[in-house]
Design an enzyme around this catalytic site. Structure first.
Site, short mmCIF file in Angstrom:
data_model
loop_
_atom_site.label_atom_id
_atom_site.label_comp_id
_atom_site.label_asym_id
_atom_site.label_seq_id
_atom_site.Cartn_x
_atom_site.Cartn_y
_atom_site.Cartn_z
N ASP A 1 69.48 -93.68 27.33
CA ASP A 1 69.95 -93.96 25.97
C ASP A 1 70.19 -95.46 25.80
O ASP A 1 70.73 -96.12 26.70
CB ASP A 1 71.25 -93.18 25.70
CG ASP A 1 71.56 -93.11 24.22
OD1 ASP A 1 71.47 -92.00 23.65
OD2 ASP A 1 71.89 -94.16 23.62
N ASN B 1 73.21 -82.49 19.45
CA ASN B 1 73.79 -82.67 18.13
C ASN B 1 72.77 -82.12 17.13
O ASN B 1 71.63 -82.58 17.10
CB ASN B 1 74.05 -84.16 17.85
CG ASN B 1 75.12 -84.73 18.78
OD1 ASN B 1 76.10 -84.06 19.10
ND2 ASN B 1 74.91 -85.95 19.24
N GLY C 1 76.48 -85.28 14.00
CA GLY C 1 76.21 -86.61 14.53
C GLY C 1 74.76 -86.84 14.92
O GLY C 1 74.45 -87.84 15.57
N GLN C 2 73.87 -85.92 14.53
CA GLN C 2 72.45 -86.16 14.85
C GLN C 2 71.94 -87.35 14.04
O GLN C 2 72.04 -87.35 12.81
CB GLN C 2 71.59 -84.92 14.57
CG GLN C 2 70.16 -85.11 15.04
CD GLN C 2 69.28 -83.86 14.91
OE1 GLN C 2 69.72 -82.83 14.38
NE2 GLN C 2 68.06 -83.97 15.39
N HIS D 1 66.55 -83.49 21.09
CA HIS D 1 66.86 -84.10 22.39
C HIS D 1 68.15 -83.54 22.95
O HIS D 1 69.07 -83.20 22.21
CB HIS D 1 66.96 -85.63 22.27
CG HIS D 1 67.89 -86.11 21.20
ND1 HIS D 1 67.52 -86.12 19.86
CD2 HIS D 1 69.15 -86.57 21.24
CE1 HIS D 1 68.54 -86.59 19.13
NE2 HIS D 1 69.54 -86.86 19.96
P1 5GP Z 1 71.82 -88.18 18.24
O1 5GP Z 1 72.99 -88.84 17.57
O2 5GP Z 1 70.65 -88.02 17.30
O3 5GP Z 1 72.19 -86.89 18.94
O4 5GP Z 1 71.40 -89.14 19.40
C1 5GP Z 1 70.45 -90.14 19.27
C2 5GP Z 1 70.61 -91.05 20.46
O5 5GP Z 1 69.45 -91.86 20.55
C3 5GP Z 1 71.81 -91.99 20.38
O6 5GP Z 1 72.66 -91.77 21.48
C4 5GP Z 1 71.18 -93.38 20.37
O7 5GP Z 1 71.92 -94.33 21.09
C5 5GP Z 1 69.80 -93.13 20.97
N1 5GP Z 1 68.77 -94.03 20.49
C6 5GP Z 1 68.53 -94.38 19.19
N2 5GP Z 1 67.48 -95.22 19.12
C7 5GP Z 1 67.04 -95.38 20.40
C8 5GP Z 1 65.97 -96.14 20.95
O8 5GP Z 1 65.21 -96.83 20.27
N3 5GP Z 1 65.82 -96.08 22.31
C9 5GP Z 1 66.65 -95.31 23.09
N4 5GP Z 1 66.41 -95.34 24.40
N5 5GP Z 1 67.66 -94.59 22.60
C10 5GP Z 1 67.86 -94.63 21.26
#
Ligand code: 5GP
Ligand code: ZN
Length: 114
Positions: free
Chosen positions: A30, A87, A93-94, A100
């Protein structure tokens, strides 16, 4: 054509720290880690969220969880436990709408999550 960050990471159009990949799954670090270990485990097939999964996705969902377990077992930092999170939807919080699993650990994880 879907404009999706994780699809771009999978196709290597965007750089990331990839830890593991096979024909169906990619795992990368992440970009904004919330714990000493914070990996994202994603299907290579674009599925926007858990809500969008169907019977057809049963196999890949199982593979994602088993990969989380397998990677966790290889991380000395996770010997005391780890958390796997999905999420689903904006109220949860997605932020990235490509399914993922978060694999998190290496510190005490509070419960319930805030
Ligand atoms: P969500 O909030 O959708 O469950 O999680 C998305 C996750 O993706 C977040 O923890 C965020 O830090 C991560 N993320 C967002 N953009 C990028 C990216 O460009 N590269 C990586 N490696 N992680 C990312
Ligand atoms: Zn995608």
């Amino acid at each position: 054509m879907i404009d999706c960050i994780f699809c771009k990471i999978i196709s290597k159009e965007m750089k990331s720290d990839i830890i593991y990949e096979d024909e169906r799954i990619a795992v990368f670090k992440d970009i904004n880690p919330q714990a000493p270990v914070h990996h994202l485990i994603v299907p290579k097939k674009h599925i926007s969220s858990l809500s969008e999964c169907t019977e057809e996705d049963k196999g890949i969902i199982g593979e994602l969880f088993l990969k989380a377990k397998e990677l966790a077992e290889k991380e000395p930092n996770l010997a005391g436990g780890y958390r796997v999170i999905i999420n689903n939807g904006k109220d949860a919080g997605q932020a990235v709408f490509h399914l993922h699993l978060h694999l998190l650990g290496g510190r005490r994880m509070p419960w319930p999550p805030s």
